[in-house]
Scaffold this motif. Sequence first.
Motif, PDB file in Angstrom:
ATOM      1  N   ALA A  69     -88.764  -5.452 -38.536  1.00 20.42           N
ATOM      2  CA  ALA A  69     -89.074  -5.723 -37.137  1.00 20.42           C
ATOM      3  C   ALA A  69     -87.971  -6.570 -36.508  1.00 20.42           C
ATOM      4  O   ALA A  69     -87.325  -7.372 -37.185  1.00 20.42           O
ATOM      5  CB  ALA A  69     -90.418  -6.432 -37.016  1.00 20.42           C
ATOM      6  N   ALA A  70     -87.772  -6.372 -35.239  1.00 16.69           N
ATOM      7  CA  ALA A  70     -86.760  -7.141 -34.507  1.00 16.69           C
ATOM      8  C   ALA A  70     -87.179  -7.244 -33.054  1.00 16.69           C
ATOM      9  O   ALA A  70     -87.951  -6.427 -32.546  1.00 16.69           O
ATOM     10  CB  ALA A  70     -85.385  -6.482 -34.626  1.00 16.69           C
ATOM     11  N   THR A  71     -86.671  -8.245 -32.410  1.00 14.75           N
ATOM     12  CA  THR A  71     -86.886  -8.427 -30.974  1.00 14.75           C
ATOM     13  C   THR A  71     -85.524  -8.488 -30.292  1.00 14.75           C
ATOM     14  O   THR A  71     -84.508  -8.776 -30.924  1.00 14.75           O
ATOM     15  CB  THR A  71     -87.667  -9.718 -30.677  1.00 14.75           C
ATOM     16  OG1 THR A  71     -86.942 -10.843 -31.201  1.00 14.75           O
ATOM     17  CG2 THR A  71     -89.047  -9.666 -31.318  1.00 14.75           C
ATOM     18  N   GLY A  72     -85.512  -8.236 -29.010  1.00  7.64           N
ATOM     19  CA  GLY A  72     -84.238  -8.277 -28.286  1.00  7.64           C
ATOM     20  C   GLY A  72     -84.450  -8.096 -26.802  1.00  7.64           C
ATOM     21  O   GLY A  72     -85.537  -8.324 -26.271  1.00  7.64           O
ATOM     22  N   ARG A  73     -83.403  -7.611 -26.156  1.00  7.36           N
ATOM     23  CA  ARG A  73     -83.438  -7.434 -24.713  1.00  7.36           C
ATOM     24  C   ARG A  73     -82.518  -6.298 -24.315  1.00  7.36           C
ATOM     25  O   ARG A  73     -81.659  -5.865 -25.094  1.00  7.36           O
ATOM     26  CB  ARG A  73     -82.997  -8.724 -24.010  1.00  7.36           C
ATOM     27  CG  ARG A  73     -81.572  -9.142 -24.340  1.00  7.36           C
ATOM     28  CD  ARG A  73     -81.269 -10.553 -23.867  1.00  7.36           C
ATOM     29  NE  ARG A  73     -79.897 -10.941 -24.198  1.00  7.36           N
ATOM     30  CZ  ARG A  73     -78.886 -10.902 -23.359  1.00  7.36           C
ATOM     31  NH1 ARG A  73     -79.092 -10.496 -22.117  1.00  7.36           N
ATOM     32  NH2 ARG A  73     -77.671 -11.265 -23.716  1.00  7.36           N
ATOM     33  N   LEU A 277     -80.438  -6.476 -30.242  1.00  6.86           N
ATOM     34  CA  LEU A 277     -81.513  -6.918 -31.126  1.00  6.86           C
ATOM     35  C   LEU A 277     -81.041  -8.074 -31.988  1.00  6.86           C
ATOM     36  O   LEU A 277     -79.877  -8.116 -32.408  1.00  6.86           O
ATOM     37  CB  LEU A 277     -81.982  -5.773 -32.031  1.00  6.86           C
ATOM     38  CG  LEU A 277     -82.475  -4.492 -31.336  1.00  6.86           C
ATOM     39  CD1 LEU A 277     -82.878  -3.469 -32.377  1.00  6.86           C
ATOM     40  CD2 LEU A 277     -83.620  -4.797 -30.391  1.00  6.86           C
ATOM     41  N   ASN A 278     -81.940  -8.999 -32.274  1.00  6.35           N
ATOM     42  CA  ASN A 278     -81.685 -10.112 -33.179  1.00  6.35           C
ATOM     43  C   ASN A 278     -82.453  -9.865 -34.473  1.00  6.35           C
ATOM     44  O   ASN A 278     -83.686  -9.810 -34.461  1.00  6.35           O
ATOM     45  CB  ASN A 278     -82.120 -11.437 -32.543  1.00  6.35           C
ATOM     46  CG  ASN A 278     -81.340 -11.742 -31.279  1.00  6.35           C
ATOM     47  OD1 ASN A 278     -80.131 -11.504 -31.217  1.00  6.35           O
ATOM     48  ND2 ASN A 278     -82.007 -12.258 -30.265  1.00  6.35           N
ATOM     49  N   VAL A 293     -83.551   3.678 -34.822  1.00  5.40           N
ATOM     50  CA  VAL A 293     -84.269   2.501 -34.340  1.00  5.40           C
ATOM     51  C   VAL A 293     -85.324   2.959 -33.337  1.00  5.40           C
ATOM     52  O   VAL A 293     -85.030   3.740 -32.429  1.00  5.40           O
ATOM     53  CB  VAL A 293     -83.313   1.485 -33.672  1.00  5.40           C
ATOM     54  CG1 VAL A 293     -84.093   0.262 -33.216  1.00  5.40           C
ATOM     55  CG2 VAL A 293     -82.205   1.081 -34.627  1.00  5.40           C
ATOM     56  N   GLU A 294     -86.550   2.481 -33.546  1.00  6.21           N
ATOM     57  CA  GLU A 294     -87.640   2.775 -32.617  1.00  6.21           C
ATOM     58  C   GLU A 294     -87.797   1.604 -31.661  1.00  6.21           C
ATOM     59  O   GLU A 294     -88.127   0.491 -32.070  1.00  6.21           O
ATOM     60  CB  GLU A 294     -88.936   3.011 -33.387  1.00  6.21           C
ATOM     61  CG  GLU A 294     -90.117   3.388 -32.500  1.00  6.21           C
ATOM     62  CD  GLU A 294     -91.386   3.551 -33.304  1.00  6.21           C
ATOM     63  OE1 GLU A 294     -92.172   2.587 -33.371  1.00  6.21           O
ATOM     64  OE2 GLU A 294     -91.577   4.643 -33.884  1.00  6.21           O
ATOM     65  N   LEU A 295     -87.536   1.855 -30.387  1.00  6.31           N
ATOM     66  CA  LEU A 295     -87.586   0.803 -29.377  1.00  6.31           C
ATOM     67  C   LEU A 295     -88.867   0.932 -28.564  1.00  6.31           C
ATOM     68  O   LEU A 295     -89.257   2.036 -28.165  1.00  6.31           O
ATOM     69  CB  LEU A 295     -86.380   0.904 -28.431  1.00  6.31           C
ATOM     70  CG  LEU A 295     -84.994   0.821 -29.070  1.00  6.31           C
ATOM     71  CD1 LEU A 295     -83.927   1.081 -28.021  1.00  6.31           C
ATOM     72  CD2 LEU A 295     -84.780  -0.521 -29.727  1.00  6.31           C
ATOM     73  N   LYS A 296     -89.514  -0.199 -28.316  1.00 10.53           N
ATOM     74  CA  LYS A 296     -90.683  -0.228 -27.451  1.00 10.53           C
ATOM     75  C   LYS A 296     -90.320  -1.016 -26.208  1.00 10.53           C
ATOM     76  O   LYS A 296     -90.186  -2.241 -26.245  1.00 10.53           O
ATOM     77  CB  LYS A 296     -91.877  -0.865 -28.163  1.00 10.53           C
ATOM     78  CG  LYS A 296     -93.167  -0.736 -27.371  1.00 10.53           C
ATOM     79  CD  LYS A 296     -94.366  -1.204 -28.157  1.00 10.53           C
ATOM     80  CE  LYS A 296     -95.662  -0.989 -27.358  1.00 10.53           C
ATOM     81  NZ  LYS A 296     -96.850  -1.454 -28.105  1.00 10.53           N
ATOM     82  N   ASN A 335     -81.845  -7.436 -19.074  1.00 13.64           N
ATOM     83  CA  ASN A 335     -82.500  -8.566 -19.759  1.00 13.64           C
ATOM     84  C   ASN A 335     -83.992  -8.351 -19.980  1.00 13.64           C
ATOM     85  O   ASN A 335     -84.720  -9.313 -20.264  1.00 13.64           O
ATOM     86  CB  ASN A 335     -82.285  -9.876 -18.992  1.00 13.64           C
ATOM     87  CG  ASN A 335     -80.844 -10.335 -19.040  1.00 13.64           C
ATOM     88  OD1 ASN A 335     -80.164 -10.154 -20.050  1.00 13.64           O
ATOM     89  ND2 ASN A 335     -80.360 -10.911 -17.960  1.00 13.64           N
ATOM     90  N   GLN A 336     -84.457  -7.127 -19.879  1.00 15.86           N
ATOM     91  CA  GLN A 336     -85.868  -6.832 -20.160  1.00 15.86           C
ATOM     92  C   GLN A 336     -86.147  -7.023 -21.649  1.00 15.86           C
ATOM     93  O   GLN A 336     -85.425  -6.532 -22.510  1.00 15.86           O
ATOM     94  CB  GLN A 336     -86.192  -5.401 -19.727  1.00 15.86           C
ATOM     95  CG  GLN A 336     -87.649  -5.012 -19.885  1.00 15.86           C
ATOM     96  CD  GLN A 336     -87.918  -3.621 -19.338  1.00 15.86           C
ATOM     97  OE1 GLN A 336     -87.033  -3.004 -18.745  1.00 15.86           O
ATOM     98  NE2 GLN A 336     -89.123  -3.123 -19.536  1.00 15.86           N
ATOM     99  N   GLN A 337     -87.229  -7.736 -21.984  1.00 17.94           N
ATOM    100  CA  GLN A 337     -87.571  -8.025 -23.369  1.00 17.94           C
ATOM    101  C   GLN A 337     -88.165  -6.788 -24.035  1.00 17.94           C
ATOM    102  O   GLN A 337     -88.974  -6.068 -23.435  1.00 17.94           O
ATOM    103  CB  GLN A 337     -88.570  -9.186 -23.442  1.00 17.94           C
ATOM    104  CG  GLN A 337     -88.026 -10.499 -22.897  1.00 17.94           C
ATOM    105  CD  GLN A 337     -86.807 -10.979 -23.672  1.00 17.94           C
ATOM    106  OE1 GLN A 337     -86.828 -11.044 -24.899  1.00 17.94           O
ATOM    107  NE2 GLN A 337     -85.751 -11.321 -22.954  1.00 17.94           N
ATOM    108  N   ILE A 338     -87.767  -6.549 -25.308  1.00 20.12           N
ATOM    109  CA  ILE A 338     -88.242  -5.383 -26.043  1.00 20.12           C
ATOM    110  C   ILE A 338     -88.528  -5.770 -27.482  1.00 20.12           C
ATOM    111  O   ILE A 338     -88.097  -6.817 -27.963  1.00 20.12           O
ATOM    112  CB  ILE A 338     -87.195  -4.241 -26.026  1.00 20.12           C
ATOM    113  CG1 ILE A 338     -85.891  -4.705 -26.701  1.00 20.12           C
ATOM    114  CG2 ILE A 338     -86.939  -3.744 -24.625  1.00 20.12           C
ATOM    115  CD1 ILE A 338     -84.875  -3.602 -26.873  1.00 20.12           C
ATOM    116  N   THR A 339     -89.290  -4.918 -28.172  1.00 18.14           N
ATOM    117  CA  THR A 339     -89.488  -5.015 -29.618  1.00 18.14           C
ATOM    118  C   THR A 339     -88.977  -3.728 -30.254  1.00 18.14           C
ATOM    119  O   THR A 339     -88.907  -2.683 -29.593  1.00 18.14           O
ATOM    120  CB  THR A 339     -90.964  -5.234 -29.964  1.00 18.14           C
ATOM    121  OG1 THR A 339     -91.729  -4.139 -29.429  1.00 18.14           O
ATOM    122  CG2 THR A 339     -91.469  -6.551 -29.388  1.00 18.14           C
TER     123      THR A 339
END
Length: 418
Positions: A69-73, A277-278, A293-296, A335-339
Amino acid sequence: MIKDTSAQDTAVKTKRNWLKPILIGLTACIAIVLSAQAILTTGSASESVRRATVQIATVEQGDLVRDIAATGRIVAANAPQVYSPEEGIATLQVRAGDSVVKGQVIAAVDSPELQNKLQQERSELARLEGELSRKELDARRQTLLLTKQLDMAKVELKAAERESRRANKSIKSNIISQIDFEKAEDDLARAVLTVTHAEHEVALAKDTLAFEVDSARNTLERQQFVVDELERKVNNLSIVASVDGVVGNLFVSRRSLVTQNQSLMTLVDLTAYEAELNVAESFANELGLGMDVELKIGRQTVMGTLSAISPEVTEREVTTRVRFDQNAVEQIRQNQQITARILLENKSNVVKVRRGSFMQSGGFVAYKVDDDIATRIQIETGATSMREVEILDGVVPGDQIIISSYQAFEQAPSVLLR
């Protein structure tokens, strides 16, 4: 004086209540039966917990996708910064958020020092142009003079040859003396040497003059390069947009003194987005370019490809970039937040179970459920994903194990689920 109330008491006969002893007896029997059942049931369980407080999952067999799992923007794939080309007074022609097109003037830098230097170099260029013309004229003049001397030497050579022929005829007729004959031969030899040296001097002089002219021309060309470079710098004082997009952050005020290469603003190209992604440092060695990579993004899910991995670790995280088809996403913003889920590996036909807090115990023990008894067993886990865990040994498909935390079990060999 009244001593007591004995004179007022009256004896009353009551019927005996047989219902109360019967109820007490029945209650005692039920308690004995329940206690006996509990003793028989928990004879092999050292702890007991409520079934509603644990999570039980069934072991299955199928495909397991190992992921992290990762989070990013959302970031712009192309967001160039604009720098000041020279030191001077910068005047910004746009504001933050303004739309710009490629080639539009967005800022100008006033640099009197650069303008003055350009004028000086142009003056030097004009002087060198005059110097080159003067050397070309001198070369033509000297060449003409040397050519004249060579022609005169050739005329004298012809006269000497003519006197030599006359002397040869006269000596045969004894008209002149031997001394006059020899003098005529010497004059001829002197004329031949004069012509030969004159020819060499003319050739050498032409090479020397050509070298001097070429040197002056090279100096002129070098100065022309200096002027061209300064003109380029002066032209670059009018800063134009390199992409179609909008103005991002402004780093200076609308009219302020700036230094060379100082950041003025950023431009954001709205036609190309990427996901930044971080990822935790512990997974850095497992990442590879080209991974799916599956982006939501909001309520939408889109697939992308890992396109860049940072070579350095910042705050125990590795920064990565993911390319995706932005046409498949609506209302995307900077800069929209994503997972995201980075898909590392796809394993087929494995024994697996739903992931839970039981992995905090190390992944080598589990509690297998049989009816109301959960027995502690040894297991061996393999690959893990965000949702599932591979079980290599200890259980078979169809078994049920507790996947919640084992902290309340206190490492008991068996637990009663009541």
